[in-house]
Design a protein around this motif. Structure first.
Motif, mmCIF file in Angstrom:
data_model
loop_
_atom_site.group_PDB
_atom_site.id
_atom_site.type_symbol
_atom_site.label_atom_id
_atom_site.label_comp_id
_atom_site.label_asym_id
_atom_site.label_seq_id
_atom_site.Cartn_x
_atom_site.Cartn_y
_atom_site.Cartn_z
ATOM 1 N N GLY A 265 0.673 -1.109 -0.391
ATOM 2 C CA GLY A 265 0.327 -0.040 0.172
ATOM 3 C C GLY A 265 1.037 1.343 0.054
ATOM 4 N N GLN A 266 0.117 1.837 -0.085
ATOM 5 C CA GLN A 266 0.928 3.675 0.091
ATOM 6 C C GLN A 266 0.694 4.483 0.981
ATOM 7 O OE1 GLN A 266 -0.197 5.095 -4.080
ATOM 8 N NE2 GLN A 266 1.838 3.912 -4.849
ATOM 9 N N TYR A 267 0.465 5.544 1.768
ATOM 10 C CA TYR A 267 0.364 6.933 2.143
ATOM 11 C C TYR A 267 -1.638 7.150 2.804
ATOM 12 C CZ TYR A 267 -0.642 10.827 6.111
ATOM 13 O OH TYR A 267 -0.983 10.709 6.628
ATOM 14 N N GLU A 268 -1.781 6.694 1.346
ATOM 15 C CA GLU A 268 -2.864 7.403 0.773
ATOM 16 C C GLU A 268 -4.314 6.048 0.489
ATOM 17 O OE1 GLU A 268 -2.890 9.898 -2.579
ATOM 18 O OE2 GLU A 268 -3.053 10.995 -1.207
ATOM 19 N N THR A 269 -3.711 4.993 1.050
ATOM 20 C CA THR A 269 -4.272 2.841 0.349
ATOM 21 C C THR A 269 -5.158 3.387 1.820
ATOM 22 O OG1 THR A 269 -2.801 1.751 -0.395
ATOM 23 C CG2 THR A 269 -3.868 0.453 0.377
ATOM 24 N N PRO A 270 -6.550 2.890 1.810
ATOM 25 C CA PRO A 270 -7.158 2.512 2.860
ATOM 26 C C PRO A 270 -7.353 2.040 3.437
ATOM 27 C CG PRO A 270 -8.347 2.906 0.488
ATOM 28 C CD PRO A 270 -7.438 3.267 0.396
ATOM 29 N N PRO A 271 -7.541 1.549 4.565
ATOM 30 C CA PRO A 271 -7.165 0.737 6.109
ATOM 31 C C PRO A 271 -7.753 -0.247 5.145
ATOM 32 C CG PRO A 271 -8.782 2.119 6.828
ATOM 33 C CD PRO A 271 -7.972 2.967 5.338
ATOM 34 N N LEU A 272 -8.130 -1.770 5.699
ATOM 35 C CA LEU A 272 -7.867 -2.876 5.841
ATOM 36 C C LEU A 272 -9.415 -2.930 6.762
ATOM 37 C CD1 LEU A 272 -8.001 -5.555 3.683
ATOM 38 C CD2 LEU A 272 -5.784 -5.887 5.281
ATOM 39 N N SER A 273 -10.245 -3.336 6.454
ATOM 40 C CA SER A 273 -11.236 -3.561 6.995
ATOM 41 C C SER A 273 -10.777 -4.812 8.456
ATOM 42 C CB SER A 273 -12.820 -4.429 6.504
ATOM 43 O OG SER A 273 -12.702 -5.122 5.628
ATOM 44 N N LEU A 274 -11.655 -5.155 8.956
ATOM 45 C CA LEU A 274 -11.055 -6.767 10.535
ATOM 46 C C LEU A 274 -11.923 -7.559 9.869
ATOM 47 C CD1 LEU A 274 -11.109 -4.715 13.712
ATOM 48 C CD2 LEU A 274 -9.555 -5.009 12.839
ATOM 49 N N SER A 275 -12.993 -7.368 8.816
ATOM 50 C CA SER A 275 -13.742 -8.000 8.470
ATOM 51 C C SER A 275 -13.284 -9.131 7.106
ATOM 52 C CB SER A 275 -15.086 -8.344 7.562
ATOM 53 O OG SER A 275 -14.724 -7.188 6.910
ATOM 54 N N SER A 276 -12.161 -8.395 6.620
ATOM 55 C CA SER A 276 -11.237 -9.270 5.879
ATOM 56 C C SER A 276 -10.143 -10.083 6.116
ATOM 57 C CB SER A 276 -10.154 -8.194 4.905
ATOM 58 O OG SER A 276 -10.681 -6.906 4.699
ATOM 59 N N PHE A 277 -9.628 -10.102 7.603
ATOM 60 C CA PHE A 277 -9.057 -11.036 8.264
ATOM 61 C C PHE A 277 -9.803 -12.218 8.160
ATOM 62 C CE2 PHE A 277 -6.444 -7.432 9.196
ATOM 63 C CZ PHE A 277 -5.276 -8.097 8.895
ATOM 64 N N MET A 278 -11.218 -12.230 8.648
ATOM 65 C CA MET A 278 -11.673 -13.603 8.963
ATOM 66 C C MET A 278 -11.819 -14.158 6.955
ATOM 67 S SD MET A 278 -15.102 -12.843 11.721
ATOM 68 C CE MET A 278 -16.122 -11.373 10.465
ATOM 69 N N ASP A 279 -11.981 -13.541 6.082
ATOM 70 C CA ASP A 279 -11.902 -14.009 4.947
ATOM 71 C C ASP A 279 -10.523 -14.504 5.026
ATOM 72 O OD1 ASP A 279 -13.916 -12.311 3.881
ATOM 73 O OD2 ASP A 279 -13.235 -10.885 3.756
ATOM 74 N N LEU A 280 -9.694 -14.075 5.071
ATOM 75 C CA LEU A 280 -8.357 -14.650 4.635
ATOM 76 C C LEU A 280 -7.646 -16.137 5.292
ATOM 77 C CD1 LEU A 280 -6.033 -11.494 5.494
ATOM 78 C CD2 LEU A 280 -6.298 -12.675 3.164
ATOM 79 N N ALA A 281 -8.671 -15.986 6.465
ATOM 80 C CA ALA A 281 -8.621 -17.214 7.550
ATOM 81 C C ALA A 281 -9.635 -18.444 6.593
ATOM 82 C CB ALA A 281 -9.622 -17.304 8.521
ATOM 83 N N ARG A 282 -10.426 -18.257 5.726
ATOM 84 C CA ARG A 282 -11.142 -18.734 4.376
ATOM 85 C C ARG A 282 -9.809 -19.852 3.785
ATOM 86 N NH1 ARG A 282 -15.104 -14.626 4.898
ATOM 87 N NH2 ARG A 282 -16.902 -15.419 6.640
#
Length: 530
Positions: A265-282
């Protein structure tokens, strides 16, 4: 039915041998950063000269022409060498100005009909290409082609990939409406590594095209997953885009062999949502995860106490903050390496809690590396042993590499600490601890003969040791062994230098294979540095 034997021609055999030279981004030269292109110009100058020499050899030596051509075409940094094989591929405009102040470019046109000769020529060389990097300065980009050229690709190739044996694809997209869909023409079932760089800058261009980027990116990820069925690793530079939808799409459509994900990412990249970590675990087979984008640090009330990543072996994260719950819930019994670029802490008690959590979540950890930074000024805070903060880590019995760097912290490391570490981690191969304070709070280290001898005795596989400085106290001279120790340590990094007499004593009695260079001194008054 038994598998049919595979018959190789002489060219096939030589091709298999030459494939061993494909170990770097540019054959035989330093790895070029695929995001920043650091070192690109120098490496390419050398590579161009090498390729010209190889092309000449292919024309002269007919016996080796076929394997030479395979090597010559194995890797491309532009589509131009490929398309100019076609007599019908023509330049239609010169020095066309680009929007947003970009350098002017020539415009080319690809026809939608090829002669039999052109098809034969194109098919022959297309089969050689294994690696395609379309992101650097010489790459033929979508704005270099007429809009009709992309339609021609669809007419000419249909759903067939242009390079049927491609394995690595780096795709730099600047214009979402043409370049994101355009990647489909180069995705073959053999591709196992994709590097997608979303070049969303400059800012005024993103204001205009941002919604199109965000709308098309999930579909692009789905296309990559569906067409590159052997995909094992995806690296994406997000620019100003939100990675959450990318991860959701990837969790739904990833190929069965998918093993690794890297997000830049870069300085202006929006933050990754916490729900994305549950998607990653899938993504059950995920083994490597590198996250270098901001992460949402809002309440983790919707997150479970722990997220099991059953296959995760390597984890890299940018910043570990006390108020960010996302990284605290990741757990994997198979994790081998954890790298944290920047770890903030408010107190020793908090460090102990984090270390205890790591022991529970990653019981088989072998490599641990992090940069430790206090969140508040430590002026006037009493010094204390590093082990008071990280002692839970001593329960990790498989540690091979431990790297801790810090600045301006009231933590110290001395001979007693090195002795405890060496006894707890006998498998140590690399130990690097810098930035520690001495008990009187001067930057340095109080490591001396007892600590070094303990490491030499207990850690027989240690090959790299890094500490701030080494102090040999007169009262410790009696500890020197009667016979010199022949320890295999090869690399000693002494951040603040080591006096010549101390260096000779250590080299002659404990670590005979180290070789430091005299730096910044003259004769006996100089200091040896790693």
């Amino acid at each position: 039915m038994a598998p049919q034997p595979c018959v190789f021609s002489n060219a096939d055999i030589l091709d298999e041998i030459f494939e061993w030279f494909d170990y770097e981004h540019i054959h035989g030269h330093s790895l070029v950063d695929t995001i920043t292109h650091t070192g690109y110009d120098t490496s390419m100058d050398v590579e161009i000269a090498r390729r010209r020499s190889l092309a000449s050899a292919a024309r002269v030596c007919k016996a080796f022409q076929e394997p030479a051509l395979r090597i010559l075409w194995r890797q491309l940094e532009s589509l131009m060498p490929f398309f100019i094989l076609l007599p019908s591929f023509k330049k239609v405009q010169e020095n066309v100005e680009q929007p947003f102040g970009w350098t002017s470019r020539d415009i080319f046109h690809l026809p939608d009909h090829l002669s039999a000769y052109e098809w034969e020529r194109l098919s022959k060389y297309a089969s050689y290409v294994r690696i395609l990097y379309l992101s650097g300065p010489p790459a033929l980009k979508s704005q270099d082609l007429t809009p009709e050229s992309w339609t021609s690709m669809k007419v000419l190739f249909g759903d067939r990939p242009i390079f049927p044996s491609l394995r690595v694809l780096q795709w730099g997209a600047e214009w979402p409406d043409t370049e994101l869909p355009g990647i489909a023409h180069f995705l073959s079932p053999t591709v196992d590594l994709v590097l997608l760089s979303c070049c969303t800058h400059p800012h005024q261009r993103f204001l205009e095209y941002g919604p199109r980027w965000q709308a098309l990116l999930p579909h692009t990820i789905k296309t990559i997953c569906e067409r590159a069925t052997s995909l094992s690793h995806l690296t994406t530079c997000m620019g100003q885009l939100n990675a959450s939808e990318l991860i959701t799409t990837l969790s739904l459509y990833h190929p069965p062999n998918f093993r690794g994900l890297t997000l830049y990412g870069q300085y202006e990249t929006p933050p990754l949502s916490l729900s994305s970590f549950m998607d990653l675990a899938r993504i059950v087979g995920l083994e490597r995860l590198t996250i270098k984008v901001p992460v949402d640090c809002s309440s983790g009330a919707l997150l479970p106490p722990a997220l099991d990543f059953p296959s995760l072996r390597h984890l890299r994260i940018p910043i570990h903050r006390e108020n960010c719950p996302a990284y605290d819930i990741i757990a994997s019994p198979r994790l081998q390496s954890l790298h944290i670029h920047h770890m903030e802490y408010s107190s020793v008690a908090y460090l102990r809690r984090v270390c205890s959590a790591w022991v529970h979540s990653f019981p088989n950890l072998e490599v641990l590396s992090f940069w430790l930074t206090p969140t508040e000024s430590q002026d006037g805070v009493p010094t204390r042993s590093l082990l008071t903060a990280i002692s839970p880590l001593l329960n990790l019995r498989h540690i091979r590499t431990f790297i801790l760097q810090t600045v301006s912290t009231p933590l110290t490391i001395d001979d007693a600490d090195l002795t405890v570490l060496s006894e707890a981690w006998p498998s140590l191969e690399e130990l690097y601890v810098s930035g520690m304070s001495t008990p009187d709070y001067r930057a340095g280290s109080t490591a001396g003969l007892p600590g070094l001898l303990s490491l030499a005795t207990n850690c027989s596989n240690l090959t790299m040791l890094g500490i701030n400085c080494i102090v040999i106290r007169p009262e410790d001279a009696s500890l020197l062994p009667a016979s010199p120790v022949n320890h295999p340590l090869k690399e000693l990094r002494v951040i603040r230098g080591i006096a010549p007499d101390t260096y000779r004593l250590v080299r002659e009695n404990i670590f005979p294979h180290i070789n430091l260079q005299l730096y910044g001194g003259d004769g006996e008054d100089g200091s040896y540095y790693a």
